[in-house]
Design a protein around this motif. Structure first.
Motif, short mmCIF file in Angstrom:
data_model
loop_
_atom_site.label_atom_id
_atom_site.label_comp_id
_atom_site.label_asym_id
_atom_site.label_seq_id
_atom_site.Cartn_x
_atom_site.Cartn_y
_atom_site.Cartn_z
N TYR A 155 0.80 -0.99 0.55
CA TYR A 155 0.23 -0.06 -0.06
C TYR A 155 0.85 1.63 0.05
O TYR A 155 0.86 2.25 -1.10
CB TYR A 155 -0.86 -0.20 1.59
CG TYR A 155 -1.86 -0.94 1.22
CD1 TYR A 155 -1.72 -1.86 -0.06
CD2 TYR A 155 -2.80 -0.93 1.82
CE1 TYR A 155 -3.10 -2.48 0.42
CE2 TYR A 155 -4.21 -1.65 2.15
CZ TYR A 155 -4.54 -2.12 0.94
OH TYR A 155 -5.69 -3.35 0.82
N GLU A 156 2.09 1.10 0.92
CA GLU A 156 2.75 2.31 1.06
C GLU A 156 2.95 2.27 -0.47
O GLU A 156 3.26 3.76 -1.10
CB GLU A 156 4.14 1.92 2.02
CG GLU A 156 3.50 1.83 3.50
CD GLU A 156 3.10 0.89 3.78
OE1 GLU A 156 3.38 -0.52 3.31
OE2 GLU A 156 2.29 0.84 4.89
N SER A 159 0.67 3.85 -3.00
CA SER A 159 0.76 5.76 -2.47
C SER A 159 1.78 5.71 -3.58
O SER A 159 0.82 7.40 -3.18
CB SER A 159 0.51 5.49 -0.49
OG SER A 159 0.76 6.89 -0.51
N THR A 166 -2.31 5.94 1.79
CA THR A 166 -2.17 4.55 2.34
C THR A 166 -3.81 4.70 2.57
O THR A 166 -4.13 3.78 1.86
CB THR A 166 -1.04 4.47 3.51
OG1 THR A 166 -0.25 4.96 3.01
CG2 THR A 166 -1.33 2.74 2.73
N VAL A 169 -5.41 4.14 -0.91
CA VAL A 169 -5.15 3.02 -1.54
C VAL A 169 -6.17 1.82 -0.92
O VAL A 169 -6.48 1.04 -1.85
CB VAL A 169 -3.97 3.01 -1.69
CG1 VAL A 169 -3.46 1.27 -2.44
CG2 VAL A 169 -2.95 4.13 -1.33
#
Length: 190
Positions: A155-156, A159, A166, A169
């Protein structure tokens, strides 16, 4: 500095960028070697034509090279170059207004395990249906789904690439997955 004695293959992407910027611009070929297949695989999800894909990929590497001094080596290089690829894919899609997706060699991890599609269709039909349904999902949902499930990014990282929080996302992936699942269920419940 110890980096002088290390082979390029033993360096992190970030270390390699530092050496390219400071000492040896020819080592940029190592960046291309490391990311050509990955970025090509990623761009294939958005760009159907092999010729167009090659053109976009070339633009990505040229832009990355030209902007190498703007890269912060304390960040992850892969996210940075994927963001460039993402932007170029968007530019290409806007220019040609074709949103095509090819799902070759894709694992179908998006589908919730509770749906037993294997009893209803063979994998070839599933691939065609996945392509059809994924291409019908709004781009804002499709893009994070592709990065998460097909490119296996966190996710990071997503992002960073999409320049959004995040938790946004996560929301987009969750909603996109539900849309895809609903579309598939409607098709196979008939």
């Amino acid at each position: 500095i110890y980096l002088h004695f290390m082979k390029p293959v033993n360096l992190t992407d970030e270390q390699l960028v530092e050496i390219i910027r400071e000492k040896n611009k020819e080592l940029y070929s190592e960046i291309i070697k490391r990311f050509e297949k990955k970025l090509s695989h990623y761009l294939r999800k958005f760009i159907y034509s092999s010729d167009e894909l090659e053109d976009v990929l070339q633009v990505v590497f040229i832009k990355a090279y030209k902007n190498l001094y703007g890269f912060n080596v304390n960040k992850k290089f892969s996210s940075w170059i994927y963001r460039i690829a993402h932007n170029e894919a968007i530019n290409h899609l806007k220019k040609y207004s074709k949103e095509r997706i090819s799902l070759d060699d894709v694992e179908y991890k998006i589908i919730d395990e509770k749906i037993d599609l294997n009893d209803k269709v063979d994998k070839t039909l599933l691939k065609v249906e996945m392509e059809k349904h994924l291409s019908n999902i709004k781009f804002k949902y499709r893009e994070p789904l592709i990065l998460f499930y097909f490119e296996e990014m966190s996710y990071e990282e997503i992002s960073d690439i999409l320049r959004m929080p995040t938790n946004t996302v996560g929301t987009l992936i969750s909603r996109g997955k539900k849309l895809l699942k609903n579309n598939l269920e409607k098709t196979y419940d008939k």
